[in-house]
Scaffold this active site. Sequence first.
Site, short mmCIF file in Angstrom:
data_model
loop_
_atom_site.label_atom_id
_atom_site.label_comp_id
_atom_site.label_asym_id
_atom_site.label_seq_id
_atom_site.Cartn_x
_atom_site.Cartn_y
_atom_site.Cartn_z
N CYS A 134 26.73 43.05 41.15
CA CYS A 134 26.43 44.46 41.46
C CYS A 134 25.64 44.87 42.67
CB CYS A 134 25.65 45.09 40.33
SG CYS A 134 26.48 44.55 38.73
N ASN A 196 32.59 34.57 40.89
CA ASN A 196 32.90 35.79 40.34
C ASN A 196 34.32 36.05 41.69
OD1 ASN A 196 33.06 38.65 39.80
ND2 ASN A 196 30.97 38.78 39.77
N THR A 273 42.67 36.55 34.66
CA THR A 273 43.88 37.03 35.10
C THR A 273 45.20 36.56 34.11
OG1 THR A 273 42.84 37.51 37.13
CG2 THR A 273 45.33 37.76 37.02
#
Length: 320
Positions: A134, A196, A273
């Site tokens: 973030c 990530n 995914t």
Amino acid sequence: MTNDSALAIEFCGLPFATPLVLLSGCVGFGEEYTRVAGFSNRELGAVCLKGTTGAPRLGNPAHRLYETPNGMLNAIGLQNPGVDAVIKDILPQLDFSETRFIANVSGSSIEEYEEVTRKFDDSPIDAIEINISCPNVKEGGVAFGNDPAMSARVVEACRRVTKKPLITKLSPNQTDIAANACGCIEAGTDAFAVINTLMGMAIDIESRRPVIGNNQGGLSGPAIKPVALLKVHQVYQVAKAHGVPIIGQGGITSANDAIEFLIAGASAVGLGTALFYDPLICAKINTGISAYLQRQGMEHVSELTGSLQLHPPGPIRCGC
């Protein structure tokens, strides 16, 4: 449904029925995939819940998702109801007898990470994953995960307020992921999730604008698998000496993919995914791993972790 004891592992002291982990953002807060006929929690080691912040967030403007060759761009923007609502309304609906549930903590400041982690510490959640990718609003928007010093400060702050296992989710968008991992180990992380998403972009040539409303997004899926494998291998080189396990993730769509990540150094593997086009993929991967172990004469999946046999380094040459 698997009953294969050869696949059961212990991760940070937690019993996982299999090495498979459903990744944050791909199954909501644990309720989305349970609506799929034929799915069983018993095929899983754990479920990572959607990224949670201190206050509710609406997320980014559309478009938020875009299919790419062998992958997907996403920029959801951490849409979530806030930590208080997750603890009060969502966690009581989860069946902790069937699998482990891992909270995913996100924030725009170290103080927010610390506060959300403190609240999850006083909840039935099994472990806490720290999403350090973030942006730090106090430092001009640079991602916490791309700066080793800031990464360590986030881990240290979260460590102070919880005794639950801490899993640090490492970003591939940095210069030296192994050095970052070292700092996080010293700061008190119990495990890593590697990796990530990679940052990417898609452009609409008619409007000459980015397809994604946030201009850029995180790339996941098979396209990033070679990068993810290398990063798992690099982090494993520093993590193994400290007994810090890794959830390897990034483009896993088959048992062979999962096995590659285990060989590279992962103790568990994350699915993301692939769940969007095959919600029942977990059973297929478990069956494939079990068959591989039998073929190789191995008794337990943990024998695969870090079993990579590297080629000896060749002579250094310039050019091609």
